[in-house]
Design a protein around this motif. Structure first.
Motif, PDB file in Angstrom:
ATOM      1  N   ASN A  98       0.736  -1.206   0.655  1.00  0.00           N
ATOM      2  CA  ASN A  98      -0.396  -0.279   0.142  1.00  0.00           C
ATOM      3  C   ASN A  98       1.200   1.122  -0.313  1.00  0.00           C
ATOM      4  O   ASN A  98       1.215   2.157   1.109  1.00  0.00           O
ATOM      5  N   ASP A 101      -0.118   6.575  -4.008  1.00  0.00           N
ATOM      6  CA  ASP A 101      -2.009   6.682  -4.279  1.00  0.00           C
ATOM      7  C   ASP A 101      -2.996   5.413  -3.602  1.00  0.00           C
ATOM      8  O   ASP A 101      -3.927   5.341  -3.610  1.00  0.00           O
ATOM      9  N   ASP A 102      -1.882   4.716  -3.569  1.00  0.00           N
ATOM     10  CA  ASP A 102      -2.575   3.124  -3.083  1.00  0.00           C
ATOM     11  C   ASP A 102      -3.629   3.603  -1.775  1.00  0.00           C
ATOM     12  O   ASP A 102      -4.367   3.376  -1.971  1.00  0.00           O
ATOM     13  N   TYR A 105      -7.172   4.083  -2.020  1.00  0.00           N
ATOM     14  CA  TYR A 105      -8.283   3.053  -1.964  1.00  0.00           C
ATOM     15  C   TYR A 105      -8.275   1.607  -0.755  1.00  0.00           C
ATOM     16  O   TYR A 105      -8.751   0.988  -0.735  1.00  0.00           O
ATOM     17  N   ARG A 183       1.816   7.154  -8.071  1.00  0.00           N
ATOM     18  CA  ARG A 183       1.589   6.208  -9.227  1.00  0.00           C
ATOM     19  C   ARG A 183       1.441   7.158 -11.055  1.00  0.00           C
ATOM     20  O   ARG A 183       0.977   7.518 -10.603  1.00  0.00           O
ATOM     21  N   GLY A 186      -3.354   3.839 -13.332  1.00  0.00           N
ATOM     22  CA  GLY A 186      -3.615   2.890 -14.153  1.00  0.00           C
ATOM     23  C   GLY A 186      -4.349   2.793 -15.418  1.00  0.00           C
ATOM     24  O   GLY A 186      -4.312   3.525 -16.130  1.00  0.00           O
ATOM     25  N   THR A 206      -3.638  -1.514 -10.573  1.00  0.00           N
ATOM     26  CA  THR A 206      -2.748   0.240 -10.724  1.00  0.00           C
ATOM     27  C   THR A 206      -1.561   0.715 -11.825  1.00  0.00           C
ATOM     28  O   THR A 206      -0.806  -0.270 -12.120  1.00  0.00           O
TER      29      THR A 206
END
Length: 252
Positions: A98, A101-102, A105, A183, A186, A206
């Motif tokens: 994680n 930007d993970d 979410y 990131r 996606g 991602t």
């Protein structure tokens, strides 16, 4: 110390069991409340359209037919007596990183965020492989962090986002304090058709790291270090407030 553990991979996830086993060695009590199935990507969602059910398993773990946030919300305020109210929430061990930007979410991070009103900083921990082998490494690192939490001075409502390389403990090079990287966007959703001819979409993976240089969580993990990033619940962009005020004045 009273510890509440949750996750987003579900109550049967091996990372959850490894984390509980490690933290039980030192805590006054450890309570586990986790989703009844995998709820990865659920972010901070609450279930408001139906009541929730709690089921106690032979392991003593409690599963909820809801989101990670539901689990911690009930664990902090509804399932246990005041004497067992948690001092800290630990979420994980997630199967998969994680990073960057993970966290927007992540159900793993969201579960920790729901513990923001406990007396100590909450911890989200992830093992950086989708097929992890070394849950014990992450569990031992988190155990050491939890043992020292009471001496940590941070602003209230802070969450520690911990990402651990999937390596044997002796191969971990150390721990770095990091900022979130970023990131690229996606990939486009994958379009498919079901047997009845209806169009369906799979959300794609991602994006690749775009900001992953020294100082970022991406960089630390890639170099064999544990990454710890302090996250704040207050999402206000303070440096943008003056420009926004001037922009609004120009409209009058």
């Amino acid at each position: 110390m009273h510890i509440l553990i949750s996750n987003d991979d579900g109550v049967y996830a091996p990372g959850l069991a490894a984390l509980a086993k490690a933290l039980q060695k030192d805590a006054e009590s450890v309570c586990v409340v986790a989703p009844d199935r995998n709820r990865s990507g659920a972010s901070n969602s609450l279930t408001l359209d139906r009541p929730l059910e709690a089921h106690t398993h032979d392991s003593g773990f409690i599963s909820i037919n809801g989101t990670p946030t539901d689990c911690v919300h009930l664990g902090v305020s509804g399932l246990f007596s005041a004497e067992r109210r948690p001092d800290v929430v630990v979420s994980g061990i997630n199967a998969g990183a994680n990073l960057g930007d993970d966290v927007i979410y992540s159900g793993t991070v969201a579960a920790a965020m729901e513990g923001r009103n406990c007396s100590l900083p909450a911890i989200a921990v992830s093992l950086c492989s989708f097929h992890p082998k070394h849950f014990e490494t992450a569990a031992e690192i988190v155990r050491e962090l939890v043992q020292r939490l009471e001496s940590l001075v941070l602003a209230p409502r802070t969450v520690l986002n911990v990402n651990v390389p999937d390596l044997p403990l002796e191969e971990i090079k150390g721990i770095h304090v990091t900022r979130l990287g970023h990131r690229f966007a996606g990939e486009a959703p994958v379009q498919t058709q079901d047997p009845r001819g209806r169009t369906r979409y799979w959300i794609a993976g991602t994006g690749e790291p775009a900001d992953s240089g020294p100082g970022t969580d991406f960089y630390a993990v890639a170099e064999g270090y544990v990454s710890i990033t302090p996250l704040q619940i207050d999402m206000t962009h303070y440096s943008g407030m003056d420009n926004l005020a001037l922009w609004l004045e120009e409209m009058n």
